[in-house]
Design an enzyme around this catalytic site. Structure first.
Site, PDB file in Angstrom:
ATOM      1  N   ASP A 128       0.858  -1.084  -0.099  1.00 31.79           N
ATOM      2  CA  ASP A 128       0.066   0.162   0.072  1.00 31.79           C
ATOM      3  C   ASP A 128       0.860   1.369   0.060  1.00 31.79           C
ATOM      4  O   ASP A 128       1.779   1.174   0.597  1.00 31.79           O
ATOM      5  CB  ASP A 128      -0.937   0.064   1.252  1.00 31.79           C
ATOM      6  CG  ASP A 128      -2.189   0.863   1.222  1.00 31.79           C
ATOM      7  OD1 ASP A 128      -2.145   1.333  -0.005  1.00 31.79           O
ATOM      8  OD2 ASP A 128      -2.728   1.149   2.280  1.00 31.79           O
ATOM      9  N   GLY A 131       0.323   5.314  -4.353  1.00 33.31           N
ATOM     10  CA  GLY A 131      -0.176   6.653  -4.858  1.00 33.31           C
ATOM     11  C   GLY A 131       0.287   7.891  -3.971  1.00 33.31           C
ATOM     12  O   GLY A 131       0.495   9.020  -4.326  1.00 33.31           O
ATOM     13  N   TRP A 189       2.962   7.740  -2.074  1.00 32.28           N
ATOM     14  CA  TRP A 189       4.497   8.216  -2.353  1.00 32.28           C
ATOM     15  C   TRP A 189       4.592   9.227  -3.778  1.00 32.28           C
ATOM     16  O   TRP A 189       5.521   9.952  -3.549  1.00 32.28           O
ATOM     17  CB  TRP A 189       5.050   6.722  -2.550  1.00 32.28           C
ATOM     18  CG  TRP A 189       6.387   6.911  -2.842  1.00 32.28           C
ATOM     19  CD1 TRP A 189       7.502   6.835  -2.154  1.00 32.28           C
ATOM     20  CD2 TRP A 189       7.261   7.054  -4.108  1.00 32.28           C
ATOM     21  NE1 TRP A 189       8.849   6.872  -2.803  1.00 32.28           N
ATOM     22  CE2 TRP A 189       8.552   7.235  -3.891  1.00 32.28           C
ATOM     23  CE3 TRP A 189       6.711   7.336  -5.408  1.00 32.28           C
ATOM     24  CZ2 TRP A 189       9.463   7.098  -4.992  1.00 32.28           C
ATOM     25  CZ3 TRP A 189       7.455   7.371  -6.594  1.00 32.28           C
ATOM     26  CH2 TRP A 189       9.113   7.438  -6.219  1.00 32.28           C
ATOM     27  N   ARG A 192       0.320   9.095  -9.991  1.00 33.16           N
ATOM     28  CA  ARG A 192       0.010   8.103  -9.290  1.00 33.16           C
ATOM     29  C   ARG A 192       0.808   6.868  -9.971  1.00 33.16           C
ATOM     30  O   ARG A 192       1.508   5.860  -9.291  1.00 33.16           O
ATOM     31  CB  ARG A 192      -1.407   7.798  -9.093  1.00 33.16           C
ATOM     32  CG  ARG A 192      -2.193   8.737  -8.224  1.00 33.16           C
ATOM     33  CD  ARG A 192      -3.596   8.287  -8.079  1.00 33.16           C
ATOM     34  NE  ARG A 192      -3.757   6.744  -7.748  1.00 33.16           N
ATOM     35  CZ  ARG A 192      -3.811   6.465  -6.297  1.00 33.16           C
ATOM     36  NH1 ARG A 192      -3.635   7.563  -5.445  1.00 33.16           N
ATOM     37  NH2 ARG A 192      -4.006   5.222  -5.948  1.00 33.16           N
ATOM     38  N   HIS A 235       3.228   3.566  -8.701  1.00 28.80           N
ATOM     39  CA  HIS A 235       3.228   2.145  -9.179  1.00 28.80           C
ATOM     40  C   HIS A 235       4.552   1.606  -9.798  1.00 28.80           C
ATOM     41  O   HIS A 235       4.808   0.290  -9.384  1.00 28.80           O
ATOM     42  CB  HIS A 235       2.022   1.706 -10.096  1.00 28.80           C
ATOM     43  CG  HIS A 235       0.865   2.284  -9.421  1.00 28.80           C
ATOM     44  ND1 HIS A 235       0.513   1.730  -8.127  1.00 28.80           N
ATOM     45  CD2 HIS A 235      -0.385   2.803 -10.031  1.00 28.80           C
ATOM     46  CE1 HIS A 235      -0.659   2.166  -7.866  1.00 28.80           C
ATOM     47  NE2 HIS A 235      -1.228   3.147  -8.861  1.00 28.80           N
ATOM     48  N   ASN A 285     -10.293  -2.816  -6.820  1.00 29.95           N
ATOM     49  CA  ASN A 285      -9.315  -1.868  -7.657  1.00 29.95           C
ATOM     50  C   ASN A 285      -9.660  -1.691  -9.260  1.00 29.95           C
ATOM     51  O   ASN A 285      -9.455  -0.591  -9.913  1.00 29.95           O
ATOM     52  CB  ASN A 285      -7.696  -2.153  -7.749  1.00 29.95           C
ATOM     53  CG  ASN A 285      -6.897  -2.263  -6.514  1.00 29.95           C
ATOM     54  OD1 ASN A 285      -6.126  -3.054  -6.176  1.00 29.95           O
ATOM     55  ND2 ASN A 285      -7.689  -1.360  -5.648  1.00 29.95           N
TER      56      ASN A 285
HETATM   57  C1  FPP Z   1      -1.609   0.162  -3.580  1.00 33.62           C
HETATM   58  O1  FPP Z   1      -1.209   1.570  -3.533  1.00 33.62           O
HETATM   59  C2  FPP Z   1      -1.226  -0.611  -4.592  1.00 33.62           C
HETATM   60  C3  FPP Z   1      -2.107  -0.958  -5.760  1.00 33.62           C
HETATM   61  C4  FPP Z   1      -3.445  -1.002  -5.888  1.00 33.62           C
HETATM   62  C5  FPP Z   1      -1.192  -1.757  -6.653  1.00 33.62           C
HETATM   63  C6  FPP Z   1       0.016  -2.555  -6.328  1.00 33.62           C
HETATM   64  C7  FPP Z   1       0.977  -2.601  -7.624  1.00 33.62           C
HETATM   65  C8  FPP Z   1       2.199  -2.433  -7.467  1.00 33.62           C
HETATM   66  C9  FPP Z   1       3.134  -2.649  -6.217  1.00 33.62           C
HETATM   67  C10 FPP Z   1       3.190  -2.541  -8.628  1.00 33.62           C
HETATM   68  C11 FPP Z   1       2.859  -3.512  -9.544  1.00 33.62           C
HETATM   69  C12 FPP Z   1       2.758  -4.887  -9.328  1.00 33.62           C
HETATM   70  C13 FPP Z   1       3.448  -5.909  -9.493  1.00 33.62           C
HETATM   71  C14 FPP Z   1       3.354  -7.364  -9.224  1.00 33.62           C
HETATM   72  C15 FPP Z   1       4.365  -5.630 -10.653  1.00 33.62           C
HETATM   73  P1  FPP Z   1      -2.273   2.797  -3.651  1.00 33.62           P
HETATM   74  O2  FPP Z   1      -2.297   3.085  -5.248  1.00 33.62           O
HETATM   75  O3  FPP Z   1      -3.607   2.443  -3.101  1.00 33.62           O
HETATM   76  O4  FPP Z   1      -1.521   3.797  -2.876  1.00 33.62           O
HETATM   77  P2  FPP Z   1      -2.267   4.993  -2.035  1.00 33.62           P
HETATM   78  O5  FPP Z   1      -3.225   4.169  -0.813  1.00 33.62           O
HETATM   79  O6  FPP Z   1      -1.303   5.726  -1.401  1.00 33.62           O
HETATM   80  O7  FPP Z   1      -3.293   5.775  -2.894  1.00 33.62           O
END
Ligand code: FPP
Length: 263
Positions: free
Chosen positions: A25, A28, A30, A38, A42, A73
């Site tokens: 988590d 976004g 970061w 965002r 990723h 998502n």
């Molecule tokens: C949560 O952060 C993360 C995700 C919804 C996607 C996870 C994907 C990756 C780590 C990269 C790709 C994965 C692979 C296996 C290559 P968020 O977007 O919810 O962050 P936030 O809560 O700060 O908005």
């Protein structure tokens, strides 16, 4: 379980969790903190995936399950969903050799039918090519939801009872577990969630029943080898009682016994 003390540069020895599951988590946030889109978060998060897969394998973790995309998502803006699918596609292609050469078995859990065709094909190809690998299983939870997993398990139990393959009297935890979408995963030993949030977000509800939960304050793109070691040390300092008392546990298990400094 391996012995982390044999790993160069690692500060302590002790139990290595057999199954580590991670809610990655904070990508976004970061990115926002840096004035970046965002999707850059990723991209940076994918670098953490590479680092943690490599480290987990090296220290002897046998199962690593990453929550890469939840069934919720799909409700994100189309542009972000598209970027995540593309990133996943690039990850599978980019890690092809690394996964095969390092004896890693790739699997995936979730409603994979919803993924774009090219992603499904690339994924299934690597899953097939790596299926005999034994060093570590990397499971990507994709389009995954825990409730959907449990409901699928319940549906299969009902179907098997209806068709006579399963007797009502034989329904037990093992019979149910073997019908989950995640049937091949062992119980989770250590669950890590980054970004300071303390929620499970519908991730592996069955397998987390006795997991140790560790919440790291850093965002996922900042979660690298040192932060992973720290989470494992926190795990090693915990006493896992499974409903028993401390006195009932084997002598090597109590809190503190796992942390032997080797510095
Ligand atoms: C949560 O952060 C993360 C995700 C919804 C996607 C996870 C994907 C990756 C780590 C990269 C790709 C994965 C692979 C296996 C290559 P968020 O977007 O919810 O962050 P936030 O809560 O700060 O908005």
């Amino acid at each position: 379980m391996g012995d982390i003390g044999q790993t160069e540069g690692y500060p302590s020895a002790g139990r290595i969790p057999g199954h580590v599951a991670i809610i990655m988590d904070g990508n976004g946030r970061w990115a926002s903190q840096r004035g970046l889109p965002r999707t850059e978060g990723h991209n940076a998060g994918a670098e953490s995936v590479r680092a943690i897969v490599r480290t987990a394998r090296r220290i002897g973790v046998k199962f690593l399950t990453l929550f890469a995309f939840s069934d919720q998502n799909w409700d994100r803006p189309n542009q972000e969903v598209g970027a995540l699918m593309e990133l996943l596609y690039r990850y599978v292609l980019g890690e092809y050799d690394e996964i095969l050469q390092n004896n890693i078995r790739l699997t995936a859990a979730g409603n994979l039918d919803r993924l774009p065709g090219v992603v499904q094909q690339a994924l299934q190809e690597l899953i097939r090519r790596s299926r005999k690998n034994e060093q570590m299983t990397l499971c990507l939870a994709l389009s995954y939801g825990g409730h959907a997993d449990l409901v699928a398990g319940a549906r299969r139990v009902a179907e098997d009872v209806q068709s006579g393959r399963l007797l009502l009297a034989d329904i037990n935890a093992e019979a149910f577990e073997s019908r989950l979408l995640t049937a091949e995963l062992p119980p989770v030993d250590l669950l890590i969630r980054t970004s300071g949030e303390q929620r499970l977000s519908d991730f592996l509800p069955w397998h987390l029943a006795y997991a140790e939960l560790v919440f790291a304050s850093v965002m996922w793109p900042e979660f690298r080898e040192p932060q992973f070691y720290e989470a494992i040390e926190t795990y090693q300092a915990r006493e896992r009682r499974y409903g028993k008392t401390s006195e009932q546990l084997p002598s090597e298990n109590p809190r503190g016994a796992q942390l032997r400094a080797v510095k």
